[in-house]
Motif scaffolding. Sequence first.
Motif, PDB file in Angstrom:
ATOM      1  N   LEU A   1      -8.379  -1.269  -8.630  1.00 29.03           N
ATOM      2  CA  LEU A   1      -9.549  -1.603  -7.815  1.00 29.03           C
ATOM      3  C   LEU A   1      -9.416  -1.048  -6.405  1.00 29.03           C
ATOM      4  O   LEU A   1     -10.383  -0.517  -5.831  1.00 29.03           O
ATOM      5  CB  LEU A   1      -9.729  -3.125  -7.756  1.00 29.03           C
ATOM      6  CG  LEU A   1     -10.045  -3.843  -9.066  1.00 29.03           C
ATOM      7  CD1 LEU A   1     -10.250  -5.332  -8.819  1.00 29.03           C
ATOM      8  CD2 LEU A   1     -11.256  -3.243  -9.750  1.00 29.03           C
ATOM      9  N   ALA A   2      -8.230  -1.170  -5.808  1.00 26.59           N
ATOM     10  CA  ALA A   2      -8.040  -0.744  -4.413  1.00 26.59           C
ATOM     11  C   ALA A   2      -8.034   0.767  -4.266  1.00 26.59           C
ATOM     12  O   ALA A   2      -8.274   1.274  -3.158  1.00 26.59           O
ATOM     13  CB  ALA A   2      -6.740  -1.329  -3.862  1.00 26.59           C
TER      14      ALA A   2
ATOM     15  N   ILE B   1       0.538   4.624   9.932  1.00 24.44           N
ATOM     16  CA  ILE B   1       1.466   5.754   9.784  1.00 24.44           C
ATOM     17  C   ILE B   1       1.696   6.046   8.294  1.00 24.44           C
ATOM     18  O   ILE B   1       1.777   7.211   7.873  1.00 24.44           O
ATOM     19  CB  ILE B   1       2.788   5.455  10.506  1.00 24.44           C
ATOM     20  CG1 ILE B   1       2.561   5.381  12.026  1.00 24.44           C
ATOM     21  CG2 ILE B   1       3.839   6.503  10.183  1.00 24.44           C
ATOM     22  CD1 ILE B   1       3.789   4.972  12.809  1.00 24.44           C
ATOM     23  N   VAL B   2       1.785   4.995   7.490  1.00 24.75           N
ATOM     24  CA  VAL B   2       1.949   5.181   6.040  1.00 24.75           C
ATOM     25  C   VAL B   2       0.729   5.874   5.452  1.00 24.75           C
ATOM     26  O   VAL B   2       0.842   6.759   4.583  1.00 24.75           O
ATOM     27  CB  VAL B   2       2.202   3.824   5.352  1.00 24.75           C
ATOM     28  CG1 VAL B   2       2.314   4.001   3.847  1.00 24.75           C
ATOM     29  CG2 VAL B   2       3.461   3.169   5.906  1.00 24.75           C
ATOM     30  N   ILE B   3      -0.462   5.493   5.908  1.00 24.90           N
ATOM     31  CA  ILE B   3      -1.689   6.144   5.426  1.00 24.90           C
ATOM     32  C   ILE B   3      -1.683   7.625   5.786  1.00 24.90           C
ATOM     33  O   ILE B   3      -2.064   8.490   4.981  1.00 24.90           O
ATOM     34  CB  ILE B   3      -2.932   5.446   6.003  1.00 24.90           C
ATOM     35  CG1 ILE B   3      -2.999   3.989   5.536  1.00 24.90           C
ATOM     36  CG2 ILE B   3      -4.207   6.179   5.601  1.00 24.90           C
ATOM     37  CD1 ILE B   3      -4.128   3.204   6.165  1.00 24.90           C
TER      38      ILE B   3
ATOM     39  N   GLY C   1      -0.729   6.281  -1.709  1.00 26.98           N
ATOM     40  CA  GLY C   1       0.638   5.939  -1.352  1.00 26.98           C
ATOM     41  C   GLY C   1       0.720   4.685  -0.508  1.00 26.98           C
ATOM     42  O   GLY C   1       1.664   3.890  -0.640  1.00 26.98           O
ATOM     43  N   PHE C   2      -0.275   4.492   0.342  1.00 25.21           N
ATOM     44  CA  PHE C   2      -0.324   3.264   1.150  1.00 25.21           C
ATOM     45  C   PHE C   2      -0.559   2.039   0.273  1.00 25.21           C
ATOM     46  O   PHE C   2       0.098   1.004   0.439  1.00 25.21           O
ATOM     47  CB  PHE C   2      -1.430   3.404   2.205  1.00 25.21           C
ATOM     48  CG  PHE C   2      -1.882   2.109   2.800  1.00 25.21           C
ATOM     49  CD1 PHE C   2      -1.048   1.356   3.615  1.00 25.21           C
ATOM     50  CD2 PHE C   2      -3.162   1.622   2.549  1.00 25.21           C
ATOM     51  CE1 PHE C   2      -1.469   0.156   4.156  1.00 25.21           C
ATOM     52  CE2 PHE C   2      -3.596   0.434   3.087  1.00 25.21           C
ATOM     53  CZ  PHE C   2      -2.750  -0.312   3.896  1.00 25.21           C
TER      54      PHE C   2
ATOM     55  N   ASP D   1       4.023  -2.727  -3.716  1.00 25.94           N
ATOM     56  CA  ASP D   1       5.455  -2.721  -4.020  1.00 25.94           C
ATOM     57  C   ASP D   1       6.288  -3.452  -2.965  1.00 25.94           C
ATOM     58  O   ASP D   1       7.514  -3.516  -3.110  1.00 25.94           O
ATOM     59  CB  ASP D   1       5.967  -1.276  -4.136  1.00 25.94           C
ATOM     60  CG  ASP D   1       5.328  -0.544  -5.303  1.00 25.94           C
ATOM     61  OD1 ASP D   1       4.828  -1.219  -6.230  1.00 25.94           O
ATOM     62  OD2 ASP D   1       5.313   0.711  -5.282  1.00 25.94           O
ATOM     63  N   SER D   2       5.633  -3.981  -1.948  1.00 29.57           N
ATOM     64  CA  SER D   2       6.372  -4.642  -0.872  1.00 29.57           C
ATOM     65  C   SER D   2       6.983  -5.953  -1.368  1.00 29.57           C
ATOM     66  O   SER D   2       6.502  -6.584  -2.330  1.00 29.57           O
ATOM     67  CB  SER D   2       5.450  -4.915   0.311  1.00 29.57           C
ATOM     68  OG  SER D   2       4.413  -5.808  -0.052  1.00 29.57           O
TER      69      SER D   2
END
Length: 253
Positions: free
Chosen positions: A86-87, A129-131, A138-139, A145-146
């Motif tokens: 969904l995300a 920064i991750v984006i 990936g973000f 996965d955190s």
Amino acid sequence: MAIPLLQYAPKSQNERVAGYEVGSEEQPKVYSTENLPSPTEMDELIWASYRQVFSEHQILKSNRQTFAESQLRYGQITVRDFIRALATSPAFLTLNYETNSNYRFAEICVQRILGRDIYNEREKIAWSIVIATKGVEGFIDAVLDSEEYLDNFGYDTVPYQRRRILPQQAKGDTPFNLKTPRYGAYHRSQLGFPQVVWQNQVRRFIPQDKRLREGDPAGYLGMARSLNNAQGNPPPRVSTFNMNYEALVPRKK
């Protein structure tokens, strides 16, 4: 070499403490597939997932991910995989990522996926920064996965808003899915909002019960006062051609 996630800390130590909360209507309902749900319960779980990831006005028939729903119903994917579908769907990215800055999009995803509000500006910068380095997918993977996500929701529980109840208040915080995802502070400043409208005439608000009705004598008070201050008719002017100077001059007798 990938840039490591910038370290950030909660804005208060209270965020680390498990809260003591009394059950009420403000408490969220937990949907999970740990126990084999019935078809009706599975429908409710799927609907709760849409309601958590999308906002209320974004839940449309055209935004449904039917293939991911089918995989979840037959146990081919977990709830966490369904949340990822969904995300990362084009509908979610079009409505939330393409219309916001990276900071605002990171805030939306933390609220919807991790079930809490953003800690501070440092966390926004860390996720943005991750984006920028890993891309949107990936973000989303990094958030799912955190350790925080796995500790609170695991693989089988639909994310929900945690600690919605506010201390010493009868009602809880506004649900994240009811907050508008567009037009954050950054985009409002880009569009020139808020705009100041100047008026040459100062208007006064008059309550409905104090407004004058048609034919009310009080409405003629100003006119009556103007009549009292009005001056009389000026004396008529007499032309000098009509005056008999010889008759007006006194004569000696």
